[in-house]
Design a protein around this motif. Structure first.
Motif, PDB file in Angstrom:
ATOM      1  N   MET A 172     -37.056 -11.404   2.500  1.00 19.99           N
ATOM      2  CA  MET A 172     -36.169 -12.542   2.736  1.00 19.99           C
ATOM      3  C   MET A 172     -34.809 -12.217   2.159  1.00 19.99           C
ATOM      4  SD  MET A 172     -36.602 -16.511   1.535  1.00 19.99           S
ATOM      5  CE  MET A 172     -36.262 -16.159  -0.195  1.00 19.99           C
ATOM      6  N   ALA A 173     -33.774 -12.215   3.019  1.00 26.17           N
ATOM      7  CA  ALA A 173     -32.476 -11.822   2.522  1.00 26.17           C
ATOM      8  C   ALA A 173     -31.344 -12.713   2.985  1.00 26.17           C
ATOM      9  CB  ALA A 173     -32.170 -10.380   2.933  1.00 26.17           C
ATOM     10  N   VAL A 174     -31.533 -13.467   4.049  1.00 25.29           N
ATOM     11  CA  VAL A 174     -30.453 -14.296   4.538  1.00 25.29           C
ATOM     12  C   VAL A 174     -30.855 -15.755   4.486  1.00 25.29           C
ATOM     13  CG1 VAL A 174     -29.641 -12.497   6.067  1.00 25.29           C
ATOM     14  CG2 VAL A 174     -31.167 -14.233   6.959  1.00 25.29           C
ATOM     15  N   THR A 175     -29.929 -16.618   4.844  1.00 28.47           N
ATOM     16  CA  THR A 175     -30.160 -18.033   4.658  1.00 28.47           C
ATOM     17  C   THR A 175     -30.668 -18.696   5.919  1.00 28.47           C
ATOM     18  OG1 THR A 175     -27.889 -18.511   5.281  1.00 28.47           O
ATOM     19  CG2 THR A 175     -28.331 -18.158   2.955  1.00 28.47           C
ATOM     20  N   PHE A 176     -31.171 -19.894   5.730  1.00 30.72           N
ATOM     21  CA  PHE A 176     -31.511 -20.746   6.846  1.00 30.72           C
ATOM     22  C   PHE A 176     -30.232 -21.251   7.502  1.00 30.72           C
ATOM     23  CE2 PHE A 176     -35.524 -21.538   4.445  1.00 30.72           C
ATOM     24  CZ  PHE A 176     -36.383 -21.119   5.438  1.00 30.72           C
ATOM     25  N   PRO A 177     -30.369 -21.959   8.633  1.00 27.87           N
ATOM     26  CA  PRO A 177     -29.190 -22.559   9.243  1.00 27.87           C
ATOM     27  C   PRO A 177     -28.571 -23.618   8.335  1.00 27.87           C
ATOM     28  CG  PRO A 177     -31.029 -22.502  10.783  1.00 27.87           C
ATOM     29  CD  PRO A 177     -31.564 -22.150   9.431  1.00 27.87           C
ATOM     30  N   ASP A 178     -27.396 -24.106   8.723  1.00 25.92           N
ATOM     31  CA  ASP A 178     -26.700 -25.135   7.964  1.00 25.92           C
ATOM     32  C   ASP A 178     -27.620 -26.330   7.765  1.00 25.92           C
ATOM     33  OD1 ASP A 178     -24.966 -26.813   6.784  1.00 25.92           O
ATOM     34  OD2 ASP A 178     -23.443 -26.747   8.374  1.00 25.92           O
ATOM     35  N   LEU A 179     -27.673 -26.794   6.529  1.00 32.96           N
ATOM     36  CA  LEU A 179     -28.646 -27.825   6.194  1.00 32.96           C
ATOM     37  C   LEU A 179     -28.064 -29.229   6.207  1.00 32.96           C
ATOM     38  CD1 LEU A 179     -30.942 -26.294   3.526  1.00 32.96           C
ATOM     39  CD2 LEU A 179     -31.234 -26.566   5.960  1.00 32.96           C
ATOM     40  N   ASN A 180     -27.155 -29.518   7.085  1.00 35.21           N
ATOM     41  CA  ASN A 180     -26.779 -30.908   7.270  1.00 35.21           C
ATOM     42  C   ASN A 180     -27.991 -31.721   7.696  1.00 35.21           C
ATOM     43  OD1 ASN A 180     -24.040 -30.606   6.659  1.00 35.21           O
ATOM     44  ND2 ASN A 180     -23.636 -29.798   8.704  1.00 35.21           N
TER      45      ASN A 180
ATOM     46  N   PHE B 293     -48.348 -17.197  -3.988  1.00 36.01           N
ATOM     47  CA  PHE B 293     -48.969 -18.000  -2.941  1.00 36.01           C
ATOM     48  C   PHE B 293     -50.480 -18.052  -3.155  1.00 36.01           C
ATOM     49  CE2 PHE B 293     -44.915 -16.791  -1.020  1.00 36.01           C
ATOM     50  CZ  PHE B 293     -44.489 -18.019  -0.544  1.00 36.01           C
ATOM     51  N   PRO B 294     -51.153 -19.010  -2.561  1.00 36.67           N
ATOM     52  CA  PRO B 294     -52.598 -19.134  -2.768  1.00 36.67           C
ATOM     53  C   PRO B 294     -53.340 -17.842  -2.413  1.00 36.67           C
ATOM     54  CG  PRO B 294     -51.762 -21.126  -1.735  1.00 36.67           C
ATOM     55  CD  PRO B 294     -50.632 -20.138  -1.743  1.00 36.67           C
ATOM     56  N   SER B 295     -54.302 -17.508  -3.222  1.00 44.16           N
ATOM     57  CA  SER B 295     -55.064 -16.278  -3.036  1.00 44.16           C
ATOM     58  C   SER B 295     -55.776 -16.273  -1.694  1.00 44.16           C
ATOM     59  CB  SER B 295     -56.087 -16.126  -4.166  1.00 44.16           C
ATOM     60  OG  SER B 295     -56.880 -14.971  -3.975  1.00 44.16           O
ATOM     61  N   GLY B 296     -55.646 -15.160  -0.973  1.00 48.35           N
ATOM     62  CA  GLY B 296     -56.341 -14.996   0.290  1.00 48.35           C
ATOM     63  C   GLY B 296     -55.605 -15.528   1.495  1.00 48.35           C
ATOM     64  N   TRP B 297     -54.499 -16.236   1.301  1.00 46.61           N
ATOM     65  CA  TRP B 297     -53.722 -16.711   2.437  1.00 46.61           C
ATOM     66  C   TRP B 297     -52.942 -15.555   3.048  1.00 46.61           C
ATOM     67  CZ3 TRP B 297     -51.225 -22.219   1.985  1.00 46.61           C
ATOM     68  CH2 TRP B 297     -52.205 -23.138   1.608  1.00 46.61           C
ATOM     69  N   GLU B 298     -52.651 -15.664   4.325  1.00 36.88           N
ATOM     70  CA  GLU B 298     -51.881 -14.625   5.018  1.00 36.88           C
ATOM     71  C   GLU B 298     -50.401 -14.809   4.708  1.00 36.88           C
ATOM     72  OE1 GLU B 298     -50.806 -13.144   9.567  1.00 36.88           O
ATOM     73  OE2 GLU B 298     -52.438 -14.566   9.212  1.00 36.88           O
ATOM     74  N   THR B 299     -49.780 -13.785   4.156  1.00 39.27           N
ATOM     75  CA  THR B 299     -48.385 -13.878   3.752  1.00 39.27           C
ATOM     76  C   THR B 299     -47.463 -13.304   4.821  1.00 39.27           C
ATOM     77  OG1 THR B 299     -48.556 -11.768   2.568  1.00 39.27           O
ATOM     78  CG2 THR B 299     -48.910 -13.805   1.293  1.00 39.27           C
ATOM     79  N   ILE B 300     -46.220 -13.720   4.779  1.00 41.50           N
ATOM     80  CA  ILE B 300     -45.228 -13.264   5.747  1.00 41.50           C
ATOM     81  C   ILE B 300     -43.867 -13.235   5.068  1.00 41.50           C
ATOM     82  CG2 ILE B 300     -44.856 -15.610   6.606  1.00 41.50           C
ATOM     83  CD1 ILE B 300     -44.352 -14.432   9.374  1.00 41.50           C
ATOM     84  N   ASN B 301     -43.063 -12.230   5.400  1.00 41.05           N
ATOM     85  CA  ASN B 301     -41.734 -12.068   4.816  1.00 41.05           C
ATOM     86  C   ASN B 301     -40.751 -11.750   5.928  1.00 41.05           C
ATOM     87  OD1 ASN B 301     -39.504 -11.601   3.233  1.00 41.05           O
ATOM     88  ND2 ASN B 301     -40.249  -9.663   2.375  1.00 41.05           N
ATOM     89  N   THR B 302     -39.849 -12.660   6.228  1.00 41.53           N
ATOM     90  CA  THR B 302     -38.821 -12.443   7.233  1.00 41.53           C
ATOM     91  C   THR B 302     -37.468 -12.617   6.573  1.00 41.53           C
ATOM     92  OG1 THR B 302     -38.323 -14.690   8.015  1.00 41.53           O
ATOM     93  CG2 THR B 302     -40.392 -13.684   8.794  1.00 41.53           C
ATOM     94  N   PRO B 303     -36.380 -12.214   7.236  1.00 44.61           N
ATOM     95  CA  PRO B 303     -35.063 -12.413   6.636  1.00 44.61           C
ATOM     96  C   PRO B 303     -34.731 -13.879   6.365  1.00 44.61           C
ATOM     97  CG  PRO B 303     -34.923 -10.798   8.384  1.00 44.61           C
ATOM     98  CD  PRO B 303     -36.305 -11.392   8.454  1.00 44.61           C
ATOM     99  N   ARG B 304     -35.367 -14.802   7.078  1.00 43.19           N
ATOM    100  CA  ARG B 304     -35.037 -16.214   6.895  1.00 43.19           C
ATOM    101  C   ARG B 304     -35.911 -16.917   5.881  1.00 43.19           C
ATOM    102  NH1 ARG B 304     -33.023 -19.122  12.312  1.00 43.19           N
ATOM    103  NH2 ARG B 304     -31.669 -20.074  10.763  1.00 43.19           N
TER     104      ARG B 304
END
Length: 500
Positions: A1-9, A312-323
């Motif tokens: 994860m390296a960048v931000t989400f969209p504008d949070l208005n 994260f909870p043990s055994g859950w499927e993890t995911i890592n994206t730029p967002r």
């Protein structure tokens, strides 16, 4: 994860974007990526429409795979691509070239001239001719408009599986950015190519490479080298890889040889010699995890640049994206969690107020609780909802928090039985310890000279390379019994990530 989400208005838009698994992401990619392309279908698909579709996919690629952070390497790839496209006649496309942060060997093109090559595939290149042939193949998919022939195909979709009215409000916003962390991005397009289209891309690509001074014979060698390396990596790479969509079949090799036999060409000096190419590759992060994006050590995510960790909870499927970074409960598909950075300047209380207003306006839903809190020393605000309108109650927890490195939002959405696990994960977020910071490492491609008469076995042992002699031979385009002549070769070593 390296960048931000969209504008949070409208923070719910951002939060809802993160609640799905890898499989759900892949389905949503087809729903929102390819259906957006389908919207371009008219009696005649113009190059302008292709470019518009390509720009949409380009945004997806940047947000879900991420572009690899190496300006010099990217500039080199671009220079090779521009040398190739200079050989095109009256092309309506403005080609763009980028390196994607993907370990799997992959290259793909989107409509309109957006060409991508992964860091994993780049690390396998042993000459500029090989790189040029791969890029020329992808350029030819664009110039021959192969994407247009795929754009009308309808693909099914499925999003959240959790019941309830509030979940429905959340899922309304999923189309804004849900996609797989596009290991599948190239595959979505390329897997639809016919054998004839692949042959055509080979033929036109080989002609383009030869026309611009490159050796077209390098294509077969590059493909065979990639196939050999992938064989050696069996069990260590994901399903999506270059050879899934570009198989080196005997017929394909024969077709390549037939095309080359008909060409008359003269090679010219490359932009980079083999040694200079290796210099461009020196330092590229090679392994499945790029520590620039943070890493997972089992269920724990660690980011040096953002100075935090979360379990994260043990055994859950993890995911890592730029967002975002997240996890999903897989047995029942009953819970999802995601953490992402906020680009806005709201306080945690401000984000919470905006969320409450949005949920009220969109669904007439009021929170179970809303309160400020501390996560360690960090100011935060918790908002929770319970949706009992479905078959089973669903808990939704939003935590907005501010750290010295940035502002973040954690979302946890799941069946009520997973509430304790989600709460424990949210509250586990904290700064890295010095020991944890030192544990953030990655495998990095480096270069070194092999001495005259030195074997690959002794060379890899001397350097403590993560690649054994057989794998080193494959990655350097050599035979396993190769002995050195004083040349520079690629190897890999584990290095601590110092941060940016």
């Amino acid at each position: 994860m390296a960048v931000t989400f969209p504008d949070l208005n409208e923070p719910l838009t951002m939060l809802s974007s993160a609640v799905t698994t890898s499989r759900h992401f892949a389905r949503a990619l087809t729903a929102f990526g390819l259906l957006s392309l389908g919207g371009c279908i008219t009696t005649v698909v113009t190059p302008e429409a292709e470019t518009s579709a390509g720009q949409a996919m380009s945004q997806q690629v940047s947000e879900q795979i991420g572009l690899y952070d190496d300006p010099e390497l990217t500039a080199y790839v671009r220079s090779v691509g521009e040398r190739l496209t200079a050989g095109l006649v009256d092309s309506p496309y403005k080609f763009q070239f980028a390196v994607v942060d993907q370990f799997e060997p992959n290259a793909f093109a989107s409509p309109g001239g957006f060409i991508y090559i992964s860091r994993g595939l780049l690390s396998q290149m042993n000459s500029e001719d090989e790189l040029a042939c791969v890029l020329a193949h992808e350029i030819s998919h664009v110039t021959q408009r192969h994407h247009v022939r795929q754009m009308g195909r309808s693909l099914g979709t499925g999003l959240l599986t959790l019941p309830g009215r509030a979940v429905g409000v959340v899922s309304d916003d999923l189309g804004n950015m849900i996609n797989s962390p596009i290991e599948h991005a190239g595959k979505v397009y390329l897997s639809g190519y016919s054998r004839d289209q692949e042959t055509e891309a080979d033929e036109y690509g080989l002609r383009l490479a030869a026309k611009t001074g490159y050796d077209p014979e390098a294509l077969a060698g590059a493909l065979e080298g990639i196939e050999r390396t992938l064989f050696l990596l069996t069990g260590e790479h994901h399903e999506a890889n270059y050879m899934d969509t570009h198989p080196t079949t005997p017929q394909r090799v024969a077709d390549i040889e037939t095309t080359i036999a008909k060409l008359t060409y003269t090679t010219t000096a490359p932009i980079a010699t083999r040694t200079q190419l290796y210099q461009h590759l020196d330092g590229i992060w090679w392994g499945p995890q790029n520590p620039q994006q943070g890493i997972f050590l089992e269920d724990r995510f660690l980011s040096t640049d953002m100075d935090f960790t979360i379990a994260f909870p043990s055994g859950w499927e993890t995911i890592n994206t730029p967002r975002f970074v997240g996890a999903t409960e897989t047995e029942k598909e009953g819970a999802y969690m995601a953490l992402g950075a906020n680009p806005g300047e709201f306080t945690p209380d401000g984000y919470a107020a905006a969320l409450i207003t949005r949920m009220r306006e969109r669904g007439g839903i009021e929170p179970d609780q809303t309160r400020p809190l501390k996560i360690g020393e960090w100011p935060a605000h918790l908002v929770t909802y319970t949706d009992a309108s479905g078959e089973e109650p669903v808990s939704m927890h939003y935590v907005f928090l501010a750290t010295p490195r940035g502002s973040y939002t954690m979302m946890a959405l799941g069946l009520d039985q997973f509430r304790p696990q989600m709460r424990e994960a949210v509250m586990s977020m904290r700064p890295l310890t010095s020991a944890e910071r030192a544990s953030v490492t990655g495998i990095r491609l480096r270069t070194a000279t092999i001495g005259p008469g030195e074997t690959l076995e002794s060379w890899t042992e001397r350097l403590d390379s993560r690649w054994g002699p057989k794998f080193s031979a494959s990655m350097n385009g050599l035979e396993e019994d190769h002995t050195g002549t004083g040349e520079v070769l690629k190897y890999a070593r584990e290095e601590r990530y110092q941060g940016q």
